[in-house]
Design a protein around this motif. Structure first.
Motif, PDB file in Angstrom:
ATOM      1  N   ASP A   1       1.983  -1.534  -4.736  1.00  0.00           N
ATOM      2  CA  ASP A   1       1.469  -0.170  -4.689  1.00  0.00           C
ATOM      3  C   ASP A   1       1.655   0.479  -6.059  1.00  0.00           C
ATOM      4  N   PRO A   2       0.632   0.467  -6.903  1.00  0.00           N
ATOM      5  CA  PRO A   2       0.792   1.027  -8.246  1.00  0.00           C
ATOM      6  C   PRO A   2       0.904   2.542  -8.257  1.00  0.00           C
ATOM      7  N   VAL A   3       0.477   3.189  -7.180  1.00  0.00           N
ATOM      8  CA  VAL A   3       0.536   4.653  -7.082  1.00  0.00           C
ATOM      9  C   VAL A   3       1.164   5.023  -5.744  1.00  0.00           C
ATOM     10  N   VAL A   4       2.249   5.788  -5.785  1.00  0.00           N
ATOM     11  CA  VAL A   4       2.871   6.327  -4.566  1.00  0.00           C
ATOM     12  C   VAL A   4       3.248   7.772  -4.831  1.00  0.00           C
ATOM     13  N   ALA A   5       3.459   8.528  -3.766  1.00  0.00           N
ATOM     14  CA  ALA A   5       3.893   9.914  -3.900  1.00  0.00           C
ATOM     15  C   ALA A   5       5.298   9.950  -4.499  1.00  0.00           C
ATOM     16  N   PRO A   6       5.642  11.031  -5.230  1.00  0.00           N
ATOM     17  CA  PRO A   6       6.986  11.144  -5.802  1.00  0.00           C
ATOM     18  C   PRO A   6       8.064  10.939  -4.748  1.00  0.00           C
ATOM     19  N   GLY A   7       9.032  10.092  -5.096  1.00  0.00           N
ATOM     20  CA  GLY A   7      10.126   9.803  -4.175  1.00  0.00           C
ATOM     21  C   GLY A   7       9.820   8.731  -3.155  1.00  0.00           C
ATOM     22  N   GLU A   8       8.566   8.323  -3.055  1.00  0.00           N
ATOM     23  CA  GLU A   8       8.192   7.296  -2.089  1.00  0.00           C
ATOM     24  C   GLU A   8       8.475   5.910  -2.660  1.00  0.00           C
ATOM     25  N   THR A   9       8.866   4.981  -1.798  1.00  0.00           N
ATOM     26  CA  THR A   9       9.167   3.619  -2.228  1.00  0.00           C
ATOM     27  C   THR A   9       7.935   2.734  -2.060  1.00  0.00           C
ATOM     28  N   PRO A  10       7.466   2.105  -3.118  1.00  0.00           N
ATOM     29  CA  PRO A  10       6.311   1.227  -2.988  1.00  0.00           C
ATOM     30  C   PRO A  10       6.686  -0.085  -2.315  1.00  0.00           C
ATOM     31  N   THR A  11       5.689  -0.770  -1.794  1.00  0.00           N
ATOM     32  CA  THR A  11       5.907  -2.125  -1.292  1.00  0.00           C
ATOM     33  C   THR A  11       5.934  -3.081  -2.472  1.00  0.00           C
TER      34      THR A  11
END
Length: 289
Positions: A187-197
């Motif tokens: 996941d190259p883009v996630v919401a701030p504070g979110e953990t990507p896969t």
């Protein structure tokens, strides 16, 4: 007594985020020296085949809407095709490489100049590092590889330059000498504070690093040794499409189960130099005037 079958868990819908990549046509590709376990100078290489396979990757990126910039290949620098090693870039700031091996040090000035010419603020480097080969942006943090190429000092330098948390991970298997051969951020883009896969090969890391990955990324995809050994994790992702080796069949299925769309690209000739899809793909973030 009848039992009601449980409905299968639906994979989440994935969103494509258009990316901007730097690539280099492998016009001078060959294996004339050995600086990793994949390189066997005695084995012949087919430059024309390498170019055709690379072109397929390039064309596929374009077809899916991504922007590709090119850096000119230079005679005598056969590994320049592996642009991921050419730097690490966030928010218009470029951190160029400082290669461990003399055979690749000639690339440094070419990448640095390209960044300047395209509007990046160049910072460093003072410490040995091999760019996005060992540095992967994962949400708010940078995952940083060590053990074979990039130094611990480069991790500290990176943290100062980009003012981000840098998580050091120790690689222990010489076949996976860069972080991007053993770990992929899906996941190259996630919401701030979110953990990507992420996906990773557990056996490529030491015990402490595995514990860190398990704690920080509990929902990660753990890839088999069979898929790791064909460079399945040396992949690129736009959040929906994941570009992987067609030989990583188990990883392909794992991706489908998570809702990603695998895109199979054969770079078998470039693997003779120890590189795959991600090695040929440097993410450009910011800048460009």
């Amino acid at each position: 007594m009848s039992q009601t079958a449980q409905a299968p868990i639906e994979a989440p819908e994935r969103t494509q985020h258009l990316r901007r990549y730097l690539m280099c046509r492998p016009e001078h590709f060959t294996v004339s020296y050995s600086i990793n376990p994949w390189m066997e100078p005695a084995n012949p290489t087919d430059t024309a085949l390498a170019v055709r396979q690379w072109q397929k990757l390039y064309d596929t990126y374009i077809e899916l809407g991504h922007t590709i910039e090119l850096i000119d290949p230079q005679p005598g620098l056969p590994d320049m095709v592996y642009t991921a090693n050419g730097g690490f870039l966030i928010d218009g700031v470029a951190y160029p490489p400082k290669f461990r091996y003399e055979e690749r040090q000639g690339e440094e000035s070419w990448f640095t100049q390209w960044f300047r010419d395209h509007g990046y603020e160049v910072r460093g480097p003072e410490s040995m590092n091999e760019g996005e080969g060992d540095f992967l942006l994962a949400g708010d943090v940078v995952l940083a590889g060590r053990g074979f190429r990039s130094s611990d000092d480069s991790h500290r330098e990176l943290a100062r330059i980009f003012d981000r948390e840098v998580i050091s991970l120790t690689l222990v298997d010489p076949r996976f000498y860069h972080l991007d051969t053993a770990l992929s951020v899906l996941d190259p883009v996630v919401a701030p504070g979110e953990t990507p896969t992420i996906a990773y090969l557990p056996g490529a890391f030491d015990d402490d690093s595995r514990r860190i990955l398990e704690e920080r990324f509990p929902h990660a995809i753990r890839v088999s040794d069979a898929d790791g050994s064909v460079f399945g994790l040396n992949s690129a992702s736009d959040g929906k499409h994941v570009f992987i080796s067609p030989r990583a069949t188990g990883f392909e299925q794992q991706l489908r189960e998570r809702g990603y769309t695998p895109v199979l690209i054969d770079l078998s000739e470039l693997l003779l130099g120890g590189g795959g899809i991600k090695c040929c793909t440097l993410e450009l973030r910011g800048a460009e005037r």
